[in-house]
Enzyme design. Structure first.
Site, PDB file in Angstrom:
ATOM      1  N   LYS A 105     -13.304  75.234  -8.779  1.00  0.00           N
ATOM      2  CA  LYS A 105     -13.811  73.961  -9.289  1.00  0.00           C
ATOM      3  C   LYS A 105     -13.595  72.904  -8.205  1.00  0.00           C
ATOM      4  O   LYS A 105     -12.450  72.577  -7.883  1.00  0.00           O
ATOM      5  CB  LYS A 105     -13.037  73.637 -10.569  1.00  0.00           C
ATOM      6  CG  LYS A 105     -13.165  72.233 -11.097  1.00  0.00           C
ATOM      7  CD  LYS A 105     -12.285  72.103 -12.347  1.00  0.00           C
ATOM      8  CE  LYS A 105     -12.053  70.672 -12.751  1.00  0.00           C
ATOM      9  NZ  LYS A 105     -11.243  70.564 -13.980  1.00  0.00           N
ATOM     10  N   GLY A 142     -18.783  66.666 -17.678  1.00  0.00           N
ATOM     11  CA  GLY A 142     -17.886  65.902 -18.521  1.00  0.00           C
ATOM     12  C   GLY A 142     -18.595  64.801 -19.279  1.00  0.00           C
ATOM     13  O   GLY A 142     -19.379  65.042 -20.191  1.00  0.00           O
ATOM     14  N   SER A 143     -18.345  63.559 -18.886  1.00  0.00           N
ATOM     15  CA  SER A 143     -18.776  62.409 -19.688  1.00  0.00           C
ATOM     16  C   SER A 143     -20.280  62.231 -19.742  1.00  0.00           C
ATOM     17  O   SER A 143     -20.790  61.554 -20.638  1.00  0.00           O
ATOM     18  CB  SER A 143     -18.111  61.131 -19.165  1.00  0.00           C
ATOM     19  OG  SER A 143     -18.431  60.913 -17.804  1.00  0.00           O
ATOM     20  N   ARG A 166     -13.714  66.680 -23.381  1.00  0.00           N
ATOM     21  CA  ARG A 166     -12.465  65.920 -23.348  1.00  0.00           C
ATOM     22  C   ARG A 166     -12.452  64.870 -24.448  1.00  0.00           C
ATOM     23  O   ARG A 166     -13.343  64.033 -24.529  1.00  0.00           O
ATOM     24  CB  ARG A 166     -12.279  65.241 -21.983  1.00  0.00           C
ATOM     25  CG  ARG A 166     -10.878  64.634 -21.795  1.00  0.00           C
ATOM     26  CD  ARG A 166     -10.703  64.019 -20.412  1.00  0.00           C
ATOM     27  NE  ARG A 166     -11.094  64.916 -19.340  1.00  0.00           N
ATOM     28  CZ  ARG A 166     -10.325  65.892 -18.848  1.00  0.00           C
ATOM     29  NH1 ARG A 166      -9.119  66.090 -19.354  1.00  0.00           N
ATOM     30  NH2 ARG A 166     -10.760  66.655 -17.871  1.00  0.00           N
ATOM     31  N   THR A 184      -7.508  71.240 -18.030  1.00  0.00           N
ATOM     32  CA  THR A 184      -6.255  70.537 -17.769  1.00  0.00           C
ATOM     33  C   THR A 184      -5.064  71.440 -18.095  1.00  0.00           C
ATOM     34  O   THR A 184      -4.072  71.017 -18.699  1.00  0.00           O
ATOM     35  CB  THR A 184      -6.181  69.204 -18.538  1.00  0.00           C
ATOM     36  OG1 THR A 184      -7.474  68.559 -18.512  1.00  0.00           O
ATOM     37  CG2 THR A 184      -5.197  68.241 -17.876  1.00  0.00           C
ATOM     38  N   GLU A 240     -15.264  74.229 -22.589  1.00  0.00           N
ATOM     39  CA  GLU A 240     -13.863  73.905 -22.292  1.00  0.00           C
ATOM     40  C   GLU A 240     -13.384  72.750 -23.160  1.00  0.00           C
ATOM     41  O   GLU A 240     -14.075  71.731 -23.277  1.00  0.00           O
ATOM     42  CB  GLU A 240     -13.746  73.527 -20.808  1.00  0.00           C
ATOM     43  CG  GLU A 240     -12.502  72.741 -20.437  1.00  0.00           C
ATOM     44  CD  GLU A 240     -12.591  72.089 -19.074  1.00  0.00           C
ATOM     45  OE1 GLU A 240     -11.794  71.151 -18.832  1.00  0.00           O
ATOM     46  OE2 GLU A 240     -13.430  72.474 -18.245  1.00  0.00           O
ATOM     47  N   GLY A 261     -18.961  63.472 -12.022  1.00  0.00           N
ATOM     48  CA  GLY A 261     -20.119  62.687 -11.623  1.00  0.00           C
ATOM     49  C   GLY A 261     -21.430  63.450 -11.584  1.00  0.00           C
ATOM     50  O   GLY A 261     -22.421  62.946 -11.053  1.00  0.00           O
TER      51      GLY A 261
END
Length: 210
Positions: free
Chosen positions: A133, A183-184, A21, A73, A44, A163
């Site tokens: 998901k 993700g992050s 992202r 998204t 992704e 998370g």
């Protein structure tokens, strides 16, 4: 080989989806190469990133048959068409929109909708979802996943997203998580390809041990 068969093989090789992202077209290929080098086979690019269709096109071309590339998204049928046109084969959403799921399935694409309840999970599977998901995983728990797994079809794959870190995979795996979206903890805007590669290697090692 169909996209679904490719997904099964890619998922068996490494059940982790890298979520980039905020990635830009100019950096997506080096970052993608770092991920593939670490063992990732599923990548992704969320559609709320800068110029995401261009990033997907560049990465899909560069990855070839080494990794499957797609979008996150994805919220409407027009998005599915745009991703397909760019060479993307993964259609990942934060929600379980039957229209998006059916549009993906009808094109033979991999559909990974977001679900938070058994009702959403069954509806998504009925619409043609490839896997599910569990999002946001921070709002659930391994105990919630274990309860879902008791009623979902045995072959239904559920991937917690949100998370997830190398040190908290084990309880989710024990509860029946088939894999994870990352993700992050794996990528944030500004991370270099080398930084992403280091994080990717840690995740690959952790999931193999979980």
């Amino acid at each position: 080989m169909s996209h679904l068969a490719r997904f099964d093989a890619a998922f068996a090789a490494c059940p982790l989806i890298a979520i980039l992202r905020g990635v830009t077209p100019d950096e997506v290929v080096p970052i993608g190469e770092a991920l593939i080098g670490a063992g990732f086979t599923l990548i992704e690019v969320p559609l709320n990133s800068p110029d995401p269709i261009e990033s997907i096109a560049r990465l899909a071309t560069a990855a070839g048959d080494r990794a499957m590339v797609g979008a996150g998204t994805v919220l409407c049928e027009a998005d599915v068409a745009a991703v397909t046109g760019a060479g993307g084969t993964l259609i990942i959403s934060p929600n379980a929109n039957p229209v998006v799921i059916a549009a993906s399935a009808s094109r033979g694409l991999v559909s990974l909708p977001g679900i938070a309840t058994p009702t959403e999970a069954f509806a998504a599977l009925d619409a043609g979802a490839t896997a599910l998901k569990l999002f946001p995983a921070e709002a659930a728990s391994p105990a919630v996943l274990r309860a879902m797994r008791a009623v979902l079809p045995q072959g239904a794959r559920v991937l917690p997203v949100g998370g997830i870190a190398p040190d908290n995979m084990m309880p989710w795996r024990d509860a029946g998580a088939a894999g994870f979206g990352l993700g992050s903890a794996l990528y944030k805007p500004g991370y270099s390809a080398a930084q992403v590669g280091e994080r990717a290697a840690a995740f690959v090692k952790a999931v193999a041990a979980a």
